[in-house]
Design an enzyme around this catalytic site. Structure first.
Site, PDB file in Angstrom:
ATOM      1  CG  HIS A  38      -0.270   0.323   2.485  1.00 57.30           C
ATOM      2  ND1 HIS A  38       0.473  -0.594   3.154  1.00 57.30           N
ATOM      3  CD2 HIS A  38      -0.195   1.479   3.205  1.00 57.30           C
ATOM      4  CE1 HIS A  38       0.973  -0.048   4.252  1.00 57.30           C
ATOM      5  NE2 HIS A  38       0.589   1.205   4.299  1.00 57.30           N
TER       6      HIS A  38
HETATM    7  C1  UD1 Z   1      -2.566   5.451   5.375  1.00 60.39           C
HETATM    8  C2  UD1 Z   1      -1.347   5.978   6.137  1.00 60.39           C
HETATM    9  C3  UD1 Z   1      -0.274   4.904   6.214  1.00 60.39           C
HETATM   10  C4  UD1 Z   1      -0.846   3.627   6.776  1.00 60.39           C
HETATM   11  C5  UD1 Z   1      -2.047   3.206   5.934  1.00 60.39           C
HETATM   12  C6  UD1 Z   1      -2.695   1.950   6.440  1.00 60.39           C
HETATM   13  C7  UD1 Z   1      -0.889   8.380   5.967  1.00 60.39           C
HETATM   14  C8  UD1 Z   1       0.000   9.384   5.359  1.00 60.39           C
HETATM   15  N1  UD1 Z   1      -0.760   7.134   5.490  1.00 60.39           N
HETATM   16  O1  UD1 Z   1      -2.164   5.216   4.043  1.00 60.39           O
HETATM   17  O2  UD1 Z   1       0.760   5.352   7.049  1.00 60.39           O
HETATM   18  O3  UD1 Z   1       0.147   2.635   6.763  1.00 60.39           O
HETATM   19  O4  UD1 Z   1      -3.017   4.261   5.975  1.00 60.39           O
HETATM   20  O5  UD1 Z   1      -3.652   1.491   5.521  1.00 60.39           O
HETATM   21  O6  UD1 Z   1      -1.653   8.696   6.835  1.00 60.39           O
HETATM   22  N2  UD1 Z   1      -9.234   4.685   0.357  1.00 60.39           N
HETATM   23  C9  UD1 Z   1     -10.462   4.120   0.183  1.00 60.39           C
HETATM   24  N3  UD1 Z   1     -11.164   3.757   1.292  1.00 60.39           N
HETATM   25  C10 UD1 Z   1     -10.703   3.949   2.559  1.00 60.39           C
HETATM   26  C11 UD1 Z   1      -9.445   4.538   2.715  1.00 60.39           C
HETATM   27  C12 UD1 Z   1      -8.716   4.897   1.622  1.00 60.39           C
HETATM   28  O7  UD1 Z   1     -10.932   3.927  -0.921  1.00 60.39           O
HETATM   29  O8  UD1 Z   1     -11.401   3.594   3.526  1.00 60.39           O
HETATM   30  C13 UD1 Z   1      -8.426   5.017  -0.834  1.00 60.39           C
HETATM   31  C14 UD1 Z   1      -8.617   6.399  -1.339  1.00 60.39           C
HETATM   32  O9  UD1 Z   1      -8.571   6.356  -2.724  1.00 60.39           O
HETATM   33  C15 UD1 Z   1      -7.396   7.136  -0.812  1.00 60.39           C
HETATM   34  C16 UD1 Z   1      -6.345   6.052  -0.809  1.00 60.39           C
HETATM   35  O10 UD1 Z   1      -7.065   4.845  -0.542  1.00 60.39           O
HETATM   36  O11 UD1 Z   1      -7.090   8.214  -1.616  1.00 60.39           O
HETATM   37  C17 UD1 Z   1      -5.271   6.233   0.194  1.00 60.39           C
HETATM   38  O12 UD1 Z   1      -5.806   6.427   1.502  1.00 60.39           O
HETATM   39  P1  UD1 Z   1      -5.047   7.393   2.552  1.00 60.39           P
HETATM   40  O13 UD1 Z   1      -5.798   7.454   3.817  1.00 60.39           O
HETATM   41  O14 UD1 Z   1      -4.676   8.658   1.873  1.00 60.39           O
HETATM   42  O15 UD1 Z   1      -3.659   6.679   2.795  1.00 60.39           O
HETATM   43  P2  UD1 Z   1      -3.231   5.138   2.862  1.00 60.39           P
HETATM   44  O16 UD1 Z   1      -2.495   4.821   1.624  1.00 60.39           O
HETATM   45  O17 UD1 Z   1      -4.368   4.264   3.254  1.00 60.39           O
END
Ligand code: UD1
Length: 367
Positions: free
Chosen positions: A215
């Site tokens: 991820h």
């Molecule tokens: C975040 C954390 C990372 C952690 C990870 C665990 C930061 C900077 N990063 O990364 O440290 O290891 O969580 O998973 O805080 N999305 C969905 N549904 C959700 C959540 C996310 O569709 O419930 C998608 C969205 O397109 C979003 C992308 O995933 O843009 C990334 O989510 P985001 O919360 O920005 O960061 P993670 O990559 O999950």
């Protein structure tokens, strides 16, 4: 006589690993009348993770209480996420100021709430403080350094983390080496980990499949790199690959046209399901920090697709090996695991399932 004031302590959660790290605190708190008399927790969900698979299901499985409030900030750039969280948390604190704010780990919610609390003179407690990858290209490293630079109380998972904090000038009296709270959740779940339906459907056999999780932006946002990695994974029938796909990774995979028939792409797994898959796999290939810790405790061979780690004990004591971008090495390591020649692991100090008890004992004595 002045009656002792009940402490109001905020606990901030936003992303999947945060939920797993706070669950053990509530498990003990619920049963301890003495602590309940002294401390009131206000659980705050920022909504950084919002999908059912990423949030709700973990709350249910780990019996985490319903949050006092959910900011529902959702996805966005780092600045968008942090600024939305800061505005909402500031409002919450202005309505009712807490005495302490507990933040966990290194996600954007951790950073945003620690800054907001500190500016309103609320003391900040950081659980999993002092981890350092020394890689400032990782958003998490920035979050860790900024959070620790303004925290008042530091709970650490290892002596490495204690040393990092002391090198940065944190006073020893504010650092508590309490162990790894994520392992509390792992140990608390033992009785609930059953063979999941997906495991049966995929016709998996114990120690005859590879578990893959990815991820980190560095691995999944660059399509070329992601494709190269996948092409370096073994493509043989005898060793299936199971890949629970994080939503961020799903976005990138959509752009890769080739079909990878030998990989079983599945939806994100619940906490109990994932634990089962991890416990029974031959080897796990990952870029998650938390998974390297869990693999160490389960004595599972683990390959990390990063050049560094903020959790050195998983390499020194545990089963973790850093492979970085040297994908060609992967198949040799898989062979090693297949032949049972992986290094033995030792469970790191104080990863014993009692971290939450130690934390609550310390909080109990706060004024
Ligand atoms: C975040 C954390 C990372 C952690 C990870 C665990 C930061 C900077 N990063 O990364 O440290 O290891 O969580 O998973 O805080 N999305 C969905 N549904 C959700 C959540 C996310 O569709 O419930 C998608 C969205 O397109 C979003 C992308 O995933 O843009 C990334 O989510 P985001 O919360 O920005 O960061 P993670 O990559 O999950």
């Amino acid at each position: 006589m002045i009656k002792n004031k009940k402490l109001l302590i905020d606990i901030i959660v936003g992303a999947r690993p945060n939920f797993i790290k706070v669950a053990p605190i509530f498990k003990i708190y619920k049963k301890d009348k003495k602590i309940k008399k002294k401390i009131k927790f206000r659980l705050i969900h920022t909504g950084q993770h919002y999908d059912h698979d990423m949030s709700e299901i973990i709350f249910k499985q780990l019996k985490i209480p319903k949050p006092h409030v959910n900011f529902n900030i959702g996805s966005g750039s780092h600045a968008q996420q942090c600024s939305k969280i800061m505005l909402k948390y500031e409002e919450t604190l202005i309505q009712k100021k807490s005495d302490y704010c507990i933040v966990v780990g290194d996600v954007n919610s951790t950073l945003a709430c620690s800054i907001t609390a500190k500016k309103l003179n609320v003391k900040v407690i950081h659980i999993e403080a002092g981890l350092r990858s020394n890689d400032m290209t990782m958003p998490e490293e920035i979050n860790r350094i900024v959070t620790d630079s303004i925290s008042d109380i530091f709970f650490t998972t290892s002596r490495h983390a204690v040393n990092n904090l002391m090198k940065e000038g944190v006073k020893k009296k504010n650092i508590y080496f309490v162990g790894n709270i994520m392992i509390d959740s792992l140990m608390n779940s033992v009785d609930f980990i059953k063979k999941p339906e997906t495991f049966k459907k995929l016709k998996l056999e114990n120690e005859k499949y590879i578990l893959l999780t990815l991820h980190r932006p560095d691995n999944v946002d660059n399509i070329k790199k992601l494709k190269k990695l996948i092409l370096n994974l073994p493509s043989e029938d005898k060793l299936k690959i199971v890949f629970p796909v994080h939503p961020r990774t799903k976005r990138s995979l959509k752009n890769i046209e080739t079909h990878f028939k030998f990989i079983n792409f599945i939806n994100p797994l619940s906490y109990f399901e994932f634990s089962y898959f991890l416990k029974k796999c031959l080897i796990v290939i990952t870029d998650s920090g938390g998974v390297t810790e869990e693999a160490t405790v389960y004595s599972k061979p683990c390959i990390t697709l990063r050049n560094n780690t903020e959790r050195p004990e998983t390499v020194i004591d545990g089963t973790n090996i850093l492979v970085g971008n040297h994908y060609k090495k992967i198949s040799n390591f898989i062979n090693k695991a297949y032949k049972g020649k992986w290094k033995r692991s030792k469970i790191p100090e104080m990863w014993d399932g009692k971290t939450a008890t130690r934390i609550l004992k310390i909080l109990y004595n706060f004024q």
